[in-house]
Design an enzyme around this catalytic site. Structure first.
Site, PDB file in Angstrom:
ATOM      1  N   LYS A  16       0.977  -1.206   0.045  1.00  7.87           N
ATOM      2  CA  LYS A  16      -0.045   0.071   0.104  1.00  7.87           C
ATOM      3  C   LYS A  16       0.909   1.139  -0.135  1.00  7.87           C
ATOM      4  O   LYS A  16       2.135   1.228   0.413  1.00  7.87           O
ATOM      5  CB  LYS A  16      -0.841   0.030   1.314  1.00  7.87           C
ATOM      6  CG  LYS A  16      -0.450   0.122   2.613  1.00  7.87           C
ATOM      7  CD  LYS A  16      -0.070   1.782   3.097  1.00  7.87           C
ATOM      8  CE  LYS A  16       0.816   1.648   4.360  1.00  7.87           C
ATOM      9  NZ  LYS A  16       1.632   2.763   4.623  1.00  7.87           N
ATOM     10  N   PRO A 137       9.136  -4.269  -0.063  1.00  5.95           N
ATOM     11  CA  PRO A 137      10.521  -3.831   0.640  1.00  5.95           C
ATOM     12  C   PRO A 137      10.063  -3.865   2.176  1.00  5.95           C
ATOM     13  O   PRO A 137       8.592  -3.656   2.603  1.00  5.95           O
ATOM     14  CB  PRO A 137      10.520  -2.353   0.280  1.00  5.95           C
ATOM     15  CG  PRO A 137      10.043  -2.055  -1.164  1.00  5.95           C
ATOM     16  CD  PRO A 137       9.021  -3.288  -1.044  1.00  5.95           C
ATOM     17  N   ALA A 139      10.044  -3.154   6.360  1.00  4.64           N
ATOM     18  CA  ALA A 139      10.116  -1.721   7.232  1.00  4.64           C
ATOM     19  C   ALA A 139      10.217  -0.592   6.258  1.00  4.64           C
ATOM     20  O   ALA A 139      11.200   0.076   6.695  1.00  4.64           O
ATOM     21  CB  ALA A 139      11.114  -2.002   8.174  1.00  4.64           C
ATOM     22  N   GLY A 141       7.524   1.297   4.950  1.00  2.23           N
ATOM     23  CA  GLY A 141       6.265   2.258   4.850  1.00  2.23           C
ATOM     24  C   GLY A 141       5.275   1.873   3.740  1.00  2.23           C
ATOM     25  O   GLY A 141       4.717   2.668   3.313  1.00  2.23           O
ATOM     26  N   GLY A 144       4.190  -4.094   4.217  1.00  5.80           N
ATOM     27  CA  GLY A 144       4.447  -5.290   4.039  1.00  5.80           C
ATOM     28  C   GLY A 144       4.003  -6.452   4.785  1.00  5.80           C
ATOM     29  O   GLY A 144       3.349  -7.511   4.204  1.00  5.80           O
ATOM     30  N   GLY A 145       4.497  -6.421   6.031  1.00  6.72           N
ATOM     31  CA  GLY A 145       3.984  -7.226   7.220  1.00  6.72           C
ATOM     32  C   GLY A 145       2.485  -7.511   7.149  1.00  6.72           C
ATOM     33  O   GLY A 145       1.840  -8.476   7.340  1.00  6.72           O
ATOM     34  N   SER A 146       1.936  -6.200   7.053  1.00  6.24           N
ATOM     35  CA  SER A 146       0.323  -6.125   7.251  1.00  6.24           C
ATOM     36  C   SER A 146      -0.432  -6.686   6.072  1.00  6.24           C
ATOM     37  O   SER A 146      -1.234  -7.449   5.988  1.00  6.24           O
ATOM     38  CB  SER A 146      -0.273  -4.755   7.333  1.00  6.24           C
ATOM     39  OG  SER A 146       0.600  -3.760   8.306  1.00  6.24           O
ATOM     40  N   ALA A 147       0.207  -6.675   4.979  1.00  6.22           N
ATOM     41  CA  ALA A 147      -0.232  -7.375   3.653  1.00  6.22           C
ATOM     42  C   ALA A 147      -0.256  -8.732   3.900  1.00  6.22           C
ATOM     43  O   ALA A 147      -1.259  -9.390   3.497  1.00  6.22           O
ATOM     44  CB  ALA A 147       0.427  -6.821   2.350  1.00  6.22           C
ATOM     45  N   ASP A 179      -3.019  -1.451   9.879  1.00  7.38           N
ATOM     46  CA  ASP A 179      -3.303  -1.581   8.118  1.00  7.38           C
ATOM     47  C   ASP A 179      -3.761  -2.780   7.821  1.00  7.38           C
ATOM     48  O   ASP A 179      -4.058  -2.593   6.638  1.00  7.38           O
ATOM     49  CB  ASP A 179      -1.850  -1.207   7.596  1.00  7.38           C
ATOM     50  CG  ASP A 179      -1.186   0.367   7.582  1.00  7.38           C
ATOM     51  OD1 ASP A 179      -1.954   1.111   7.821  1.00  7.38           O
ATOM     52  OD2 ASP A 179      -0.068   0.474   7.643  1.00  7.38           O
TER      53      ASP A 179
HETATM   54  P1  ATP Z   1       3.944  -0.036   7.828  1.00 10.34           P
HETATM   55  O1  ATP Z   1       3.998   0.730   6.756  1.00 10.34           O
HETATM   56  O2  ATP Z   1       2.758  -0.787   8.294  1.00 10.34           O
HETATM   57  O3  ATP Z   1       4.568   0.670   9.191  1.00 10.34           O
HETATM   58  P2  ATP Z   1       6.328  -1.406   7.023  1.00 10.34           P
HETATM   59  O4  ATP Z   1       6.294  -1.207   5.673  1.00 10.34           O
HETATM   60  O5  ATP Z   1       7.089   0.033   7.545  1.00 10.34           O
HETATM   61  O6  ATP Z   1       5.067  -1.293   7.745  1.00 10.34           O
HETATM   62  P3  ATP Z   1       7.210  -4.016   7.429  1.00 10.34           P
HETATM   63  O7  ATP Z   1       7.406  -4.410   6.382  1.00 10.34           O
HETATM   64  O8  ATP Z   1       5.586  -4.490   7.684  1.00 10.34           O
HETATM   65  O9  ATP Z   1       7.074  -2.410   7.672  1.00 10.34           O
HETATM   66  O10 ATP Z   1       8.114  -4.435   8.468  1.00 10.34           O
HETATM   67  C1  ATP Z   1       8.003  -3.851   9.944  1.00 10.34           C
HETATM   68  C2  ATP Z   1       8.562  -5.017  10.736  1.00 10.34           C
HETATM   69  O11 ATP Z   1       7.863  -6.066  10.902  1.00 10.34           O
HETATM   70  C3  ATP Z   1       9.758  -5.551  10.341  1.00 10.34           C
HETATM   71  O12 ATP Z   1      10.850  -5.148  11.422  1.00 10.34           O
HETATM   72  C4  ATP Z   1       9.658  -6.626  10.424  1.00 10.34           C
HETATM   73  O13 ATP Z   1      10.758  -7.534  11.139  1.00 10.34           O
HETATM   74  C5  ATP Z   1       8.583  -7.387  10.925  1.00 10.34           C
HETATM   75  N1  ATP Z   1       7.602  -8.147  10.295  1.00 10.34           N
HETATM   76  C6  ATP Z   1       6.800  -9.254  10.748  1.00 10.34           C
HETATM   77  N2  ATP Z   1       6.174  -9.903   9.886  1.00 10.34           N
HETATM   78  C7  ATP Z   1       6.585  -9.460   8.517  1.00 10.34           C
HETATM   79  C8  ATP Z   1       6.308  -9.855   7.462  1.00 10.34           C
HETATM   80  N3  ATP Z   1       5.692 -10.711   7.016  1.00 10.34           N
HETATM   81  N4  ATP Z   1       7.156  -9.007   6.277  1.00 10.34           N
HETATM   82  C9  ATP Z   1       7.931  -8.182   6.719  1.00 10.34           C
HETATM   83  N5  ATP Z   1       8.107  -7.604   7.742  1.00 10.34           N
HETATM   84  C10 ATP Z   1       7.535  -8.505   8.811  1.00 10.34           C
END
Ligand code: ATP
Length: 338
Positions: A16, A137, A139, A141, A144-147, A179
């Site tokens: 997203k 990518p 962490a 923004g 990815g984890g929420s997806a 998210d």
């Molecule tokens: P948001 O935009 O929701 O703040 P983000 O894109 O910044 O999220 P993510 O990629 O979701 O961050 O990763 C945040 C943290 O979650 C990372 O430090 C990672 O170790 C942890 N994490 C847990 N599960 C996952 C996953 N399936 N994919 C990526 N990171 C994950």
């Protein structure tokens, strides 16, 4: 693999971006109220789900011994844990607890995390294997984890024939992260409260973007903490942007993109300022930090312009991707696919 029948689903789930991210002051409970317009983009993780059941094991009593395991292919990005803290497994455990199958505790080994049955350790129950291939990518923004959590909820609901209604899935999603409810639906939406109250938005604008990836993560918590130290941004409303999305005109949209977390992200990662300027110098209609960063987004006029822009700024980033939006929601296909 055991001797029983295996059933496989493949879930393709998009990242997203936030077209508008208005952030209120820190609340006493530590959260921030937001008003954000979210959109999925065509950058996908893939979650492969395989249910292995012994013959005659479809009986509900056998399902109570369900085990879920996870393996992760992190691709060219940083290694993502396959342990119980991986959001795909967190979501799987939430769903298992809701359905009363398997247990709710996790225990991990390197490369594989097992959600334990909570029974007598009997391994004869069915196993659901989750295999995650990361492309979004980490962490960065882009949620990815929420997806991945959303992919697990939507996919396992189908794999286990649970048939949960959308509002039940939404409530489980909100327990996993702010998210996740949006990621379950995808498309274009307005999210308020802590981000979990999601309303679909009318959108007639297809957009093309350059995603500038910085592989050095930026913690969302650190960005919010820095945001709290700064002068609060002027209150903003997404109404103008919502109106622009209805026109289908990218020139109307460009000046209305806004991210209140951007100053904090730039203070923590000063290189973002010159990279953002480079996107604009090379003709981006607008450039902004994605969510809490450090990913940068450059809005292009069309797909060809996005490819040109990506080539022009490629040397400024660890990687660049060309994506379009909106990209729908989690897409489930039967079989391992490609
Ligand atoms: P948001 O935009 O929701 O703040 P983000 O894109 O910044 O999220 P993510 O990629 O979701 O961050 O990763 C945040 C943290 O979650 C990372 O430090 C990672 O170790 C942890 N994490 C847990 N599960 C996952 C996953 N399936 N994919 C990526 N990171 C994950």
């Amino acid at each position: 693999m055991g001797r029983g029948a295996a059933r496989t689903l493949r879930v393709h789930v998009p990242a997203k971006i936030n077209l508008h991210l208005g952030v209120g002051p820190r609340r006493p409970d530590g959260f921030h109220d937001v008003a954000t317009v979210l959109q999925t983009v065509s950058l996908f993780d893939t979650l492969l789900l395989t249910l292995q059941e012994e013959p005659h094991a479809a009986h509900p009593a056998a399902r109570r011994r369900m085990r879920a395991t996870l393996t992760v292919d992190s691709g060219s990005g940083p290694a993502v844990s396959a342990g119980p803290d991986n959001l795909a497994l967190v979501a799987a455990r939430r769903l298992m607890a809701h359905l009363g199958i398997g247990g709710a505790s996790g225990g991990g080994r390197t490369g594989e995390a097992a959600t334990d049955t909570g029974t007598d350790g009997d391994r004869a129950g069915p196993t659901t294997r989750l295999h995650l291939t990361k492309r979004i990518p980490v962490a960065a923004g882009m949620a990815g984890g929420s997806a991945d959590a959303a992919a697990a909820l939507v996919g396992l609901n189908r794999l286990w024939d649970a048939d949960l209604e959308p509002d039940v899935l939404h409530d489980l999603a909100a327990l996993v992260g702010s998210d996740v409810p949006f990621c379950v639906e995808g498309g274009t939406a307005l999210a308020t409260g802590t981000g979990t109250s999601v309303a679909r938005v009318l959108n007639r604008t297809v957009t093309h973007w350059v995603v500038g990836v910085d592989r050095e993560p930026l913690s969302t918590a650190d960005v919010y903490a820095r945001f709290d130290d700064l002068e609060p941004p002027a209150p903003s409303s997404p109404d103008g942007l919502l109106q622009a999305l209805r026109t289908g005109d990218v020139d109307e949209l460009a000046p209305l993109l806004r991210n209140d977390l951007e100053p904090a992200a730039v203070l923590l990662r000063p290189a973002l300022a010159e990279r953002r300027a480079a996107l604009l110098d090379h003709g981006a209609l607008a450039a902004l930090v994605s969510g809490s960063g450090p990913t940068l987004l450059g809005l292009a006029r069309d797909a060809a312009d996005a490819r040109r822009l990506a080539a022009a700024v490629a040397d400024r980033f660890d990687a660049v991707e060309v994506v379009s939006a909106p990209a729908g929601g989690p897409e489930v296909t039967v079989g391992a696919g490609t």
